[in-house]
Scaffold this motif. Structure first.
Motif, PDB file in Angstrom:
ATOM      1  N   GLY A   1      50.119  24.868  51.426  1.00  0.00           N
ATOM      2  CA  GLY A   1      49.252  24.114  52.333  1.00  0.00           C
ATOM      3  C   GLY A   1      49.392  22.613  52.127  1.00  0.00           C
ATOM      4  N   SER A   2      49.340  22.197  50.856  1.00  0.00           N
ATOM      5  CA  SER A   2      49.457  20.761  50.559  1.00  0.00           C
ATOM      6  C   SER A   2      50.813  20.230  51.022  1.00  0.00           C
ATOM      7  N   LYS A   3      51.867  21.002  50.740  1.00  0.00           N
ATOM      8  CA  LYS A   3      53.211  20.539  51.113  1.00  0.00           C
ATOM      9  C   LYS A   3      53.355  20.413  52.637  1.00  0.00           C
ATOM     10  N   ALA A   4      52.799  21.403  53.353  1.00  0.00           N
ATOM     11  CA  ALA A   4      52.892  21.365  54.824  1.00  0.00           C
ATOM     12  C   ALA A   4      52.178  20.128  55.365  1.00  0.00           C
ATOM     13  N   PHE A   5      50.989  19.835  54.783  1.00  0.00           N
ATOM     14  CA  PHE A   5      50.222  18.676  55.252  1.00  0.00           C
ATOM     15  C   PHE A   5      50.921  17.372  54.881  1.00  0.00           C
TER      16      PHE A   5
ATOM     17  N   ASP B   1      30.272  31.427  54.769  1.00  0.00           N
ATOM     18  CA  ASP B   1      30.904  32.425  53.901  1.00  0.00           C
ATOM     19  C   ASP B   1      32.332  32.758  54.329  1.00  0.00           C
ATOM     20  N   PHE B   2      32.977  31.827  54.996  1.00  0.00           N
ATOM     21  CA  PHE B   2      34.379  32.010  55.391  1.00  0.00           C
ATOM     22  C   PHE B   2      35.269  31.784  54.162  1.00  0.00           C
ATOM     23  N   GLU B   3      36.107  32.734  53.863  1.00  0.00           N
ATOM     24  CA  GLU B   3      37.048  32.659  52.732  1.00  0.00           C
ATOM     25  C   GLU B   3      38.421  32.351  53.288  1.00  0.00           C
ATOM     26  N   PHE B   4      39.075  31.355  52.730  1.00  0.00           N
ATOM     27  CA  PHE B   4      40.410  31.038  53.253  1.00  0.00           C
ATOM     28  C   PHE B   4      41.336  30.525  52.152  1.00  0.00           C
ATOM     29  N   THR B   5      42.612  30.550  52.447  1.00  0.00           N
ATOM     30  CA  THR B   5      43.627  29.979  51.551  1.00  0.00           C
ATOM     31  C   THR B   5      44.573  29.131  52.408  1.00  0.00           C
ATOM     32  N   GLY B   6      45.478  28.433  51.740  1.00  0.00           N
ATOM     33  CA  GLY B   6      46.524  27.690  52.451  1.00  0.00           C
ATOM     34  C   GLY B   6      46.080  26.334  52.952  1.00  0.00           C
ATOM     35  N   ALA B   7      44.969  25.791  52.381  1.00  0.00           N
ATOM     36  CA  ALA B   7      44.517  24.460  52.814  1.00  0.00           C
ATOM     37  C   ALA B   7      44.563  23.461  51.670  1.00  0.00           C
ATOM     38  N   GLY B   8      45.215  23.838  50.578  1.00  0.00           N
ATOM     39  CA  GLY B   8      45.464  22.851  49.530  1.00  0.00           C
ATOM     40  C   GLY B   8      44.639  22.959  48.274  1.00  0.00           C
ATOM     41  N   ASN B   9      43.642  23.828  48.217  1.00  0.00           N
ATOM     42  CA  ASN B   9      42.842  23.961  46.997  1.00  0.00           C
ATOM     43  C   ASN B   9      42.731  25.414  46.560  1.00  0.00           C
TER      44      ASN B   9
ATOM     45  N   TRP C   1      41.653  16.339  45.697  1.00  0.00           N
ATOM     46  CA  TRP C   1      43.006  16.789  46.074  1.00  0.00           C
ATOM     47  C   TRP C   1      43.955  15.637  45.820  1.00  0.00           C
ATOM     48  N   ASN C   2      45.243  15.968  45.644  1.00  0.00           N
ATOM     49  CA  ASN C   2      46.247  14.918  45.462  1.00  0.00           C
ATOM     50  C   ASN C   2      47.525  15.306  46.199  1.00  0.00           C
ATOM     51  N   TRP C   3      48.193  14.305  46.725  1.00  0.00           N
ATOM     52  CA  TRP C   3      49.382  14.580  47.541  1.00  0.00           C
ATOM     53  C   TRP C   3      50.529  15.192  46.735  1.00  0.00           C
TER      54      TRP C   3
ATOM     55  N   ALA D   1      41.968  11.678  53.669  1.00  0.00           N
ATOM     56  CA  ALA D   1      42.742  12.185  54.815  1.00  0.00           C
ATOM     57  C   ALA D   1      42.822  13.706  54.744  1.00  0.00           C
ATOM     58  N   HIS D   2      43.043  14.236  53.542  1.00  0.00           N
ATOM     59  CA  HIS D   2      43.172  15.683  53.383  1.00  0.00           C
ATOM     60  C   HIS D   2      41.905  16.406  53.812  1.00  0.00           C
ATOM     61  N   THR D   3      40.753  15.944  53.311  1.00  0.00           N
ATOM     62  CA  THR D   3      39.504  16.651  53.608  1.00  0.00           C
ATOM     63  C   THR D   3      39.184  16.572  55.108  1.00  0.00           C
TER      64      THR D   3
END
Lengths: 455, 300
Positions: free
Chosen positions: A334-338, A385-393, A326-328, A354-356
Motif C-alpha cells: 500500500g505504501s509503495k503504491a501510494f 468496525d471496518f477492517e482493512f489492509t493495504g493502506a500502509g499501516n 506513517w513514513n514514505w 498527505a498519507h492520512t
C-alpha cells in the motif's frame, strides 16, 4: 333483497379487501429491504441525495497560516485520491476489501472544491459551511490541527455531513469530542505515549526526571497528559510543565526555567513551527550537550513529521526520538503504491499528513460503495468496525466505538546529516509498533458519538 | 515552580535582557520613524521579516560576513524606496490611513515571502564564531555550580547596545542629528530657515529600516525565520514605543528591557505572561500618559 349492509363496491372490492391488499402489497414491496444490510429509510440528510452525474468532496486544508506547507501536501494527496477514484491506480490496487473500481463512486464522477482553514477554528468553520451550503459537498475532509478538526467535526455532525479528519493527534478528537459524523485515520497522543514511553525508558533508563514545554491548546494539553502518564508508568518523574503560547517563536524564557530545574529530559509537546523553534532554541542553549543528575540531558519530540524535521535541520534533530503515523520509506504494498504514484505526480515523496488524507478519501469512497448509497447513516455504518489492509499501516480497524483507526505506528529518530541519503530522509524508523500495542480501551475517554441522524 | 535561587534569578535576568534587546532594536526604528515623520509604520515588522529572509539567504550562499554587510545596506535602500514610493503620500493623512496602508503592505510582504520560501521555518545557522555557550559561572563567581548561556544571545545584547549608542551619537553629536531633533520639535520653523527637512526625514526612514536590517541579521537565529515572525514582534515592539514615550529613544530602550524582563520573570505562568505586557502598558499610561520618557510637545 336483503337488509344486510354490504361495504362491497361496484367493482366487487370491499374497503376491507382494499386495506388488506394494500397492506400485503406494502409488506411485499418492503420485504427485500428487511433482509438487506444497512437498509435505511433514506430521507434527505445534509447534501443527500446527490443529484446529477457528479459527487463533490470538500477539501478544507490550511492554505495560509503556520501549517500551510502541510496543507499544501494534503491538497496534493486529495487531488491524487480523486484522480485514482476516477481513473484507477494507487492504493485502489492494494486496499482490501474494496469495492472501488476507478470509475468514480456509485457511478458518479468525483469532483472537489477546496477551502482554506487558515489554521484557525473560526475560519475553518466558515470555509466548511460555505462548501456544504454553496458547493453541496457530500463529505468534508482536511485540517492540520486538532482544534480545527474538532471545530469542523461538530459543525459537520450538526449539518449531517461526514467529516474525515486530516492530521489531528489530540485525544479529544475521538475522545471527549468524538462525533458520529467524524472519523480519524491518524493516530493520537495516547497512542504516542503508549508506544514511545517504553522506548524512552529502554534508551535512557527508568530513573529520569522530565520537564515538559507544552503548546497551550487542545492537542498540546492531551499530548502532555499522555506523555506524563506513560513515562511515569515507566518509573520517570515529572519536574514541571510550562504552557507556551502557540505563536511563540523565541522559547528562551521557558528554556531558562528548564535549565534551572533538576530535569534531565526535556519533552517538547510542540508541533510544526512551534517544535522547530523550541528545539532549535534548546540546541542553541547547549542543552543537547548538557548533563543533569550525572546523565546526558535528552530531548524528546513526541509527534514528529518530516516537514518539521526539515525545518529544524538534521544537525538539531540528530538522535531525537518521537513518533509518526506513517513514513514514505515503508515497504508494504500500500505504501509503495501510494509513494510511487505521488512521486510520479509531484516529483517528491509524500508526508504523513498527505498519507492520512489520501487514505481517508479512499476509505470514505469505499464505504459509499459498500453501503450502495451516499446516505450518511448507511456510510457511517459501513465505516464503523471496518477492517482493512493495504493502506500502509498493516491490518487496520476503524473502531466503531469511537471512530478511531487502530493500526500500527512508528517510533522515529532524527537522522544525522552524514546519515542522510536524500533530501527527504530526515527521520529513520526505529521501531514499528504493532496494532495490539497501540490499541487501548475506548471507554477510558469520556464523550458520546451521538445519533446517526442529526437532530 | 517559581524558583528564586541566585542561578535562576541570574538566568532570567539574562533572558530578559536578550528578549528586550530584540524589542529595542525593532522599537528603535519604529520610534525614530514615528518621532521624525509622525508615521505609524505597521510595516516595520515586515521590514524585519525581509531582513531575516535576506540574511539567511545571503548567509547560506555567501557566508554570514557578507550578510552582515549587505542586509543593512539593502534595507536602507528599501527604506528610502518605501518612503519615496508610498509613505510620503501619507504624511498629511490621518494615522488611521497610515496604519491601514502600512498594515496592508506588511501582509503583502508576509504572504510574498511565504510564497517564495514556504510557510515552514527556514533554518538559520549561527556562524561558527558565534556558536557555543558562555560559562557564566566562570565570569560571575557568585553563581552556584554550573550556569551557561548561548554565546549568540550575548552577542545580540552587545549588538543592541552598540546600535543604540550609535543612534544616540548620530542624533546628539552630529549636525545631522541636531537638524533631525529640531525637525521633530518644529518642522515648520526648519522649513522657514531653508532646511530641506523632508530629505533628511527620508534618510531617517532609511536608517529605521537599516536598524531593522541589523536586527534581522543578529536576531534571525533567535526569533527564527518564518513568515509569522514579523507580526508576532510588531505588537510588543509598538507597545515598547508607547510605554517608552512616542519618539523617545531612551524610552524605547528602557521600555524594551522592562518588557523583556517582565516576560522572562513570568514565563512559568502562561496567564500572567500573556497579560503582563498589556498590564504594564495600562499602568504606565495611567501614571505617565506620555510614556516613561515621553517629551512634552512631541506629537501632542
Amino acid at each position: 333483497m336483503t337488509d344486510v349492509k354490504s361495504d362491497k363496491t361496484a367493482s366487487g372490492w370491499s374497503r376491507r379487501d382494499v386495506l388488506k391488499g394494500a397492506s400485503v402489497g406494502a409488506v411485499g414491496a418492503a420485504t427485500p429491504m428487511f433482509f438487506t444490510k444497512n437498509a435505511w429509510a433514506e430521507e434527505a440528510i445534509g447534501n443527500y441525495p446527490v443529484k446529477g452525474s457528479e459527487v463533490v468532496f470538500g477539501f478544507n486544508v490550511p492554505q495560509t497560516g503556520a501549517y500551510a506547507d502541510e496543507g499544501a501536501d494534503e491538497l496534493r494527496a486529495y487531488k491524487l485520491a480523486v484522480k485514482h477514484l476516477n481513473g484507477g491506480g494507487g492504493m485502489l490496487d492494494t486496499l482490501k476489501p474494496s469495492k472501488l473500481t476507478g470509475n468514480g463512486v456509485l457511478g458518479k464522477k468525483v469532483t472537489y472544491v477546496t477551502g482554506d482553514t487558515q489554521t484557525n477554528a473560526d475560519a475553518s468553520r466558515t470555509s466548511a459551511r460555505r462548501m456544504i451550503e454553496r458547493d453541496k459537498v457530500i463529505m468534508v475532509t482536511g485540517g492540520s490541527s486538532s482544534g480545527i478538526a474538532i471545530a469542523q467535526q461538530y459543525l459537520c455532525h450538526e449539518l449531517g455531513i461526514i467529516f474525515m479528519c486530516g492530521l489531528t493527534h489530540s485525544n479529544d478528537t475521538t475522545g471527549k469530542d468524538k462525533r458520529r459524523y467524524g472519523f480519524r485515520h491518524f493516530f493520537n497522543a495516547h497512542m504516542t505515549g503508549k508506544a514511545l514511553a517504553p522506548v524512552l525508558s529502554n534508551e535512557y533508563g527508568s530513573d529520569r526526571r522530565a520537564f515538559h514545554l507544552t503548546a497551550d491548546y487542545n492537542w498540546g494539553h492531551t499530548q502532555q497528559q499522555s506523555m506524563q502518564q506513560f513515562t511515569e508508568a515507566e518509573g520517570w518523574s515529572t519536574a514541571g510543565n510550562i504552557l507556551t503560547p502557540l505563536k511563540t517563536t523565541d522559547f528562551s524564557q521557558y528554556l531558562a526555567q528548564v535549565m534551572n530545574s533538576d530535569a534531565d529530559v526535556l519533552v517538547l509537546n510542540h508541533y510544526g513551527a512551534n517544535m522547530v523553534n523550541s528545539l532549535t532554541n534548546a540546541v542553541n542553549f547547549g542543552m543537547r550537550d548538557m548533563q543533569k543528575n550525572g546523565k546526558n540531558l535528552e530531548i524528546v519530540v513526541p509527534l514528529y513529521s518530516r516537514l518539521m524535521a526539515a525545518g529544524a535541520g538534521s544537525a538539531n534533530i540528530d538522535g531525537v526520538l518521537g513518533t509518526s503515523g506513517w513514513n514514505w520509506s515503508l515497504q508494504d504494498d500500500g505504501s509503495k503504491a501510494f509513494v510511487d504514484s505521488f512521486v510520479a505526480e509531484y516529483g517528491f515523496p509524500p508526508s504523513q499528513a498527505a498519507h492520512t488524507c489520501y487514505v481517508q478519501t479512499l476509505l470514505y469512497a469505499n464505504a459509499c460503495e459498500m453501503a450502495g448509497t451516499f446516505y450518511p447513516p448507511a456510510v457511517i455504518k459501513a465505516l464503523e468496525d471496518f477492517e482493512f489492509t493495504g493502506a500502509g499501516n498493516g491490518s487496520t480497524l476503524y473502531r466503531g466505538a469511537d471512530h478511531q483507526c487502530i493500526k500500527s505506528m512508528l517510533v522515529m529518530q532524527g537522522n544525522s546529516p552524514s546519515a542522510r541519503t536524500s533530501d527527504f530522509d530526515y527521520l529513520k524508523v526505529v521501531q514499528e509498533v504493532d496494532r495490539e500495542t497501540a490499541n487501548y480501551d475506548p471507554s477510558i475517554f469520556p464523550g458520546e458519538l451521538g445519533p446517526y441522524k442529526p437532530a | 515552580m517559581f524558583d528564586l535561587s541566585i542561578n535562576a534569578f541570574f538566568m532570567q535576568l539574562l533572558t530578559g535582557l536578550q528578549i528586550g534587546s530584540i524589542y529595542v532594536l525593532i522599537a528603535l526604528g519604529l520610534t525614530l520613524i514615528f518621532g521624525t515623520l509622525g508615521v505609524v509604520n505597521f510595516a516595520h515588522g515586515a521590514l524585519y521579516l525581509v531582513a531575516i529572509y535576506l540574511a539567511v539567504s545571503i548567509s547560506d550562499a555567501f557566508g554570514f560576513g557578507l550578510a552582515l554587510v549587505l542586509v543593512p545596506a539593502i534595507l536602507f535602500v528599501l527604506g528610502l524606496a518605501m518612503e519615496r514610493g508610498l509613505i510620503q503620500y501619507f504624511y498629511n493623512r490621518p494615522h488611521t490611513d497610515q496604519i491601514l496602508v502600512t498594515f496592508g503592505l506588511a501582509i503583502v510582504i508576509q504572504e510574498l515571502l511565504k510564497w517564495i520560501f514556504g510557510a515552514n521555518n527556514v533554518p538559520f545557522a549561527i556562524p561558527q564564531w558565534g556558536n557555543g555557550i558562555i560559562m557564566m559561572h566562570e565570569w560571575f563567581p557568585f553563581l552556584e555550580g554550573f550556569v551557561v548561556y548561548p554565546k549568540w544571545r550575548m552577542i545580540l545584547v552587545v549588538v543592541s547596545i552598540v546600535t543604540v549608542a550609535a543612534v544616540f551619537a548620530l542624533l546628539h553629536l552630529t549636525t545631522f542629528g541636531l537638524v533631525i531633533r529640531a525637525g521633530m520639535r518644529d518642522p515648520e520653523m526648519l522649513k522657514f530657515l531653508g532646511v530641506n527637512i523632508n530629505r533628511r526625514f527620508m534618510i531617517v526612514f532609511g536608517l529605521g529600516a537599516m536598524i531593522a536590517g541589523i536586527a534581522g541579521v543578529f536576531g534571525g537565529p533567535v526569533t527564527q525565520v518564518s513568515p509569522e515572525v514579523g507580526m508576532h514582534l510588531l505588537v510588543p515592539s509598538f507597545l515598547v514605543v508607547v510605554i517608552g514615550g512616542m519618539g523617545s529613544l531612551g524610552g524605547a530602550v528602557l521600555a524594551g528591557i522592562l518588557i523583556g524582563m517582565a516576560q522572562s520573570f513570568t514565563a512559568h505562568d502562561i496567564n500572567l505572561s500573556t497579560i503582563i505586557v498589556y498590564l504594564i502598558t495600562v499602568i504606565v499610561l495611567l501614571v505617565r500618559p506620555r510614556g516613561l520618557l515621553g517629551a512634552k510637545g512631541v506629537f501632542e
